[in-house]
Design a protein around this motif. Structure first.
Motif, PDB file in Angstrom:
ATOM      1  N   ILE A  52     -23.669  -2.936 -19.885  1.00 56.59           N
ATOM      2  CA  ILE A  52     -22.302  -3.447 -19.878  1.00 56.59           C
ATOM      3  C   ILE A  52     -21.842  -3.573 -21.332  1.00 56.59           C
ATOM      4  N   GLN A  53     -20.785  -2.880 -21.672  1.00 58.09           N
ATOM      5  CA  GLN A  53     -20.231  -2.983 -23.016  1.00 58.09           C
ATOM      6  C   GLN A  53     -19.252  -4.145 -23.062  1.00 58.09           C
ATOM      7  N   VAL A  54     -19.410  -4.993 -24.036  1.00 57.68           N
ATOM      8  CA  VAL A  54     -18.535  -6.158 -24.195  1.00 57.68           C
ATOM      9  C   VAL A  54     -17.925  -6.103 -25.586  1.00 57.68           C
ATOM     10  N   ALA A  55     -16.598  -6.149 -25.659  1.00 54.61           N
ATOM     11  CA  ALA A  55     -15.920  -6.015 -26.945  1.00 54.61           C
ATOM     12  C   ALA A  55     -14.731  -6.964 -27.013  1.00 54.61           C
ATOM     13  N   GLN A  56     -14.299  -7.240 -28.228  1.00 57.79           N
ATOM     14  CA  GLN A  56     -13.109  -8.056 -28.467  1.00 57.79           C
ATOM     15  C   GLN A  56     -11.893  -7.371 -27.869  1.00 57.79           C
ATOM     16  N   ARG A  57     -11.034  -8.139 -27.204  1.00 56.55           N
ATOM     17  CA  ARG A  57      -9.812  -7.569 -26.651  1.00 56.55           C
ATOM     18  C   ARG A  57      -8.723  -7.549 -27.717  1.00 56.55           C
ATOM     19  N   TYR A  58      -7.959  -6.468 -27.739  1.00 56.50           N
ATOM     20  CA  TYR A  58      -6.851  -6.322 -28.678  1.00 56.50           C
ATOM     21  C   TYR A  58      -5.556  -6.146 -27.904  1.00 56.50           C
ATOM     22  N   GLY A  59      -4.456  -6.525 -28.545  1.00 52.00           N
ATOM     23  CA  GLY A  59      -3.148  -6.377 -27.936  1.00 52.00           C
ATOM     24  C   GLY A  59      -2.064  -6.396 -28.993  1.00 52.00           C
ATOM     25  N   MET A  60      -0.850  -6.072 -28.570  1.00 46.96           N
ATOM     26  CA  MET A  60       0.275  -6.050 -29.497  1.00 46.96           C
ATOM     27  C   MET A  60       0.799  -7.472 -29.715  1.00 46.96           C
ATOM     28  N   GLN A  61       0.821  -7.892 -30.967  1.00 46.35           N
ATOM     29  CA  GLN A  61       1.363  -9.191 -31.338  1.00 46.35           C
ATOM     30  C   GLN A  61       2.182  -9.021 -32.604  1.00 46.35           C
TER      31      GLN A  61
ATOM     32  N   ARG B 205     -15.903 -17.170 -20.715  1.00 45.97           N
ATOM     33  CA  ARG B 205     -14.712 -17.989 -20.491  1.00 45.97           C
ATOM     34  C   ARG B 205     -14.963 -19.443 -20.812  1.00 45.97           C
ATOM     35  N   GLU B 206     -16.152 -19.912 -20.494  1.00 45.35           N
ATOM     36  CA  GLU B 206     -16.497 -21.299 -20.808  1.00 45.35           C
ATOM     37  C   GLU B 206     -16.655 -21.496 -22.314  1.00 45.35           C
ATOM     38  N   ARG B 207     -17.318 -20.570 -22.993  1.00 49.07           N
ATOM     39  CA  ARG B 207     -17.535 -20.696 -24.437  1.00 49.07           C
ATOM     40  C   ARG B 207     -16.232 -20.567 -25.223  1.00 49.07           C
ATOM     41  N   HIS B 208     -15.337 -19.715 -24.758  1.00 46.08           N
ATOM     42  CA  HIS B 208     -14.087 -19.468 -25.483  1.00 46.08           C
ATOM     43  C   HIS B 208     -12.925 -20.288 -24.943  1.00 46.08           C
ATOM     44  N   ALA B 209     -13.199 -21.138 -23.957  1.00 45.23           N
ATOM     45  CA  ALA B 209     -12.154 -21.975 -23.352  1.00 45.23           C
ATOM     46  C   ALA B 209     -10.959 -21.131 -22.904  1.00 45.23           C
ATOM     47  N   VAL B 210     -11.249 -20.065 -22.180  1.00 45.62           N
ATOM     48  CA  VAL B 210     -10.198 -19.154 -21.718  1.00 45.62           C
ATOM     49  C   VAL B 210      -9.375 -19.847 -20.638  1.00 45.62           C
ATOM     50  N   GLU B 211      -8.066 -19.772 -20.758  1.00 41.43           N
ATOM     51  CA  GLU B 211      -7.165 -20.414 -19.801  1.00 41.43           C
ATOM     52  C   GLU B 211      -6.690 -19.417 -18.750  1.00 41.43           C
ATOM     53  N   GLN B 212      -6.044 -19.964 -17.725  1.00 37.40           N
ATOM     54  CA  GLN B 212      -5.479 -19.146 -16.659  1.00 37.40           C
ATOM     55  C   GLN B 212      -3.964 -19.180 -16.740  1.00 37.40           C
ATOM     56  N   ASP B 213      -3.334 -18.082 -16.269  1.00 38.82           N
ATOM     57  CA  ASP B 213      -1.880 -18.086 -16.223  1.00 38.82           C
ATOM     58  C   ASP B 213      -1.401 -18.774 -14.948  1.00 38.82           C
ATOM     59  N   GLN B 214      -0.111 -18.749 -14.713  1.00 43.18           N
ATOM     60  CA  GLN B 214       0.460 -19.451 -13.563  1.00 43.18           C
ATOM     61  C   GLN B 214      -0.037 -18.901 -12.221  1.00 43.18           C
ATOM     62  N   GLU B 215      -0.473 -17.652 -12.214  1.00 44.15           N
ATOM     63  CA  GLU B 215      -0.954 -17.040 -10.977  1.00 44.15           C
ATOM     64  C   GLU B 215      -2.465 -17.165 -10.824  1.00 44.15           C
ATOM     65  N   GLY B 216      -3.099 -17.897 -11.744  1.00 46.81           N
ATOM     66  CA  GLY B 216      -4.533 -18.117 -11.658  1.00 46.81           C
ATOM     67  C   GLY B 216      -5.381 -17.010 -12.243  1.00 46.81           C
ATOM     68  N   VAL B 217      -4.775 -16.083 -12.982  1.00 45.03           N
ATOM     69  CA  VAL B 217      -5.505 -14.976 -13.604  1.00 45.03           C
ATOM     70  C   VAL B 217      -5.974 -15.420 -14.990  1.00 45.03           C
ATOM     71  N   PHE B 218      -7.266 -15.192 -15.286  1.00 41.86           N
ATOM     72  CA  PHE B 218      -7.809 -15.585 -16.577  1.00 41.86           C
ATOM     73  C   PHE B 218      -7.271 -14.687 -17.687  1.00 41.86           C
ATOM     74  N   LEU B 219      -6.861 -15.306 -18.786  1.00 39.21           N
ATOM     75  CA  LEU B 219      -6.345 -14.596 -19.947  1.00 39.21           C
ATOM     76  C   LEU B 219      -7.508 -14.287 -20.889  1.00 39.21           C
ATOM     77  N   ASP B 220      -8.396 -13.407 -20.455  1.00 37.86           N
ATOM     78  CA  ASP B 220      -9.622 -13.120 -21.194  1.00 37.86           C
ATOM     79  C   ASP B 220      -9.330 -12.569 -22.588  1.00 37.86           C
ATOM     80  N   ASP B 221     -10.184 -12.930 -23.536  1.00 35.95           N
ATOM     81  CA  ASP B 221     -10.078 -12.397 -24.892  1.00 35.95           C
ATOM     82  C   ASP B 221     -11.197 -11.379 -25.150  1.00 35.95           C
ATOM     83  N   PHE B 222     -11.749 -10.833 -24.102  1.00 37.60           N
ATOM     84  CA  PHE B 222     -12.820  -9.847 -24.207  1.00 37.60           C
ATOM     85  C   PHE B 222     -12.638  -8.795 -23.118  1.00 37.60           C
ATOM     86  N   ASP B 223     -13.207  -7.641 -23.339  1.00 34.11           N
ATOM     87  CA  ASP B 223     -13.186  -6.554 -22.351  1.00 34.11           C
ATOM     88  C   ASP B 223     -14.617  -6.168 -22.007  1.00 34.11           C
ATOM     89  N   MET B 224     -14.875  -5.908 -20.736  1.00 34.33           N
ATOM     90  CA  MET B 224     -16.182  -5.454 -20.291  1.00 34.33           C
ATOM     91  C   MET B 224     -16.041  -4.085 -19.623  1.00 34.33           C
TER      92      MET B 224
END
Length: 430
Positions: free
Chosen positions: A61-70, A268-287
């Motif tokens: 399983i490859q695990v990497a930092q998630r990137y996005g446009m900001q 998610r526990e280590r990074h304190a990842v939160e959920q959006d209004q629909e209950g979807v986790f806003l992950d900061d990583f990609d697997m």
């Protein structure tokens, strides 16, 4: 009429108008050749995808930092994946067998008066073994077909131990070209080099390496390497913790989805990842797993194959319309002949069978030529598709089946029209 009589009559009718029959079958020829070539290209694309990602193990399983446009820039999202994340993952998750971690940055390496800018890579204790099993590179001038192991990737010295990686030992392993650039052919084992302001003892030199696939030559030279224990790289060459890239090896490949869920919960526990209004986790990583990558790529290859098949189908449709048009003309030209046959006792189904058989003969003849032409065209198609073309044995029967179906479908209406002619009206036709 017997089948042999029908076949003999149909062959005579087709042979009586050789040029017209040949021109009629051209559409089928082009269509079938297109089907053969397009199937080969599609199969080749899928095979190329599988070959490209064969280095991904079924239990990885490859695990990497998630990137996005900001703010209009491509930036990392959330917290970084750290070296400690990987260490504690191995301790806390029962399905994880080991965690391979990589980080890197460009540094200035010096020995005496020799200096060079090079990418330094922080690795774990299994990096050499992973390099040997990745099927991406091999020792230069290696005998084709001969197996090689991790030790064959070392030219001199040794590789890091697990204890040295955990302790942050000031040791390094040089690539073949790097060793030549810094030491000009002298033995580097045991010598100390400067990596930025950090002293590192050279404990090993990699063998001269080459890519197994010539298409990989555009990638960076594997001989220009400088490997350090990942803990040494992070502690000595970074002011703050960098984001690391992880390859998590799962104990049981059959439970890889369960392992992905465990890793996601852990991060998610280590990074304190939160959920959006629909209950979807806003992950900061990609697997990513091999199944994920191959699934996405195969979907793209499948869509490409469907597009190619649709293009080939247009040619077959045109060929089928040509067959129907010529058979309708033939029915009109032979109306008096049909009337005579019906008058002397021929059944309507015999007439229909004869005209349908003529259409099928034209279509199958075009199919034979189309298959041969398609096979000859495959090398050209491969050159236009970066060499990716693969003709599977089942493609040829499929092409013949398509040709047969085309003749039957587009020859059916003219055959029925001939069978339904009124004998008296047909005899009066001039």
């Amino acid at each position: 009429m017997s089948v042999s009589d029908l076949l003999r009559t149909a062959l005579r009718s087709v042979a009586a108008n050789k040029l017209r029959a040949f021109l009629t079958m051209l559409g089928v020829v082009i269509g079938v050749a297109s089907v053969i070539a397009m199937l080969a290209i599609g199969n080749g694309a899928r095979a190329a995808v599988e070959s490209t990602f064969q280095f991904l193990g079924a239990n990885q399983i490859q695990v990497a930092q998630r990137y996005g446009m900001q703010d209009g820039q491509y930036q990392p999202i959330g917290q970084k994946l750290t070296y400690l994340d990987g260490l504690e993952m191995l301790e806390q998750l029962p399905l994880v067998e080991r965690v391979e971690m990589v980080a890197g940055r460009t540094v200035r390496a010096r020995f005496g008066r020799a200096a060079l800018e090079i990418g330094a890579t922080g690795v774990t204790a299994d990096a050499l073994e992973n390099l040997a099993t990745s099927q991406g590179v091999q020792p230069a001038n290696w005998t084709e077909g001969q197996a090689f192991g991790a030790q064959d990737f070392l030219d001199a010295g040794r590789y890091f131990t697990s204890a040295e990686v955990l302790a942050g030992s000031p040791a390094c392993v040089l690539g073949y070209r790097t060793a030549l650039d810094l030491f000009a052919g002298d033995d580097p084992i045991g010598e100390t080099i400067w990596v930025e302001r950090t002293r590192c003892v050279v404990i090993g030199v990699l063998a001269e390496l080459q890519f197994q696939d010539v298409q990989d030559f555009y990638r960076s030279d594997p001989n220009e390497a400088l490997w350090l224990p990942i803990s040494t790289l992070i502690q000595s060459l970074y002011d703050e913790q960098p984001s690391v890239y992880m390859v998590v090896h799962v104990q049981d490949a059959g439970r890889i989805d369960e392992a992905k869920a465990q890793i996601a919960t852990y991060l998610r526990e280590r990074h304190a990842v939160e959920q959006d209004q629909e209950g979807v986790f806003l992950d900061d990583f990609d697997m990513t797993t091999r199944k994920d990558v191959l699934g996405q790529q195969q979907e793209a290859a499948g869509a490409f194959s469907i597009l190619l098949a649709a293009m080939a189908s247009v040619s077959l449709l045109v060929g089928g319309i040509g067959i129907m048009n010529v058979m309708l003309v033939s029915v009109t030209e032979r109306t008096h002949e049909i009337g005579i046959r019906l008058a002397v006792g021929a059944r309507g189904r015999d007439v229909a069978a004869q005209f349908l058989l003529e259409a099928v003969l034209i279509s199958l003849s075009g199919g034979v030529i189309g298959v041969l032409l398609g096979i000859l065209v495959i090398p050209l198609a491969a050159s236009l598709n970066q060499g990716a073309a693969l003709l599977l044995p089942g493609s040829i029967p499929l092409a013949f089946g398509v040709a047969l179906l085309t003749g039957m479908l587009f020859g059916l209406y003219p055959a029925l029209r001939a069978a339904r002619l009124d004998p008296i009206e047909a005899l009066r036709y001039e």
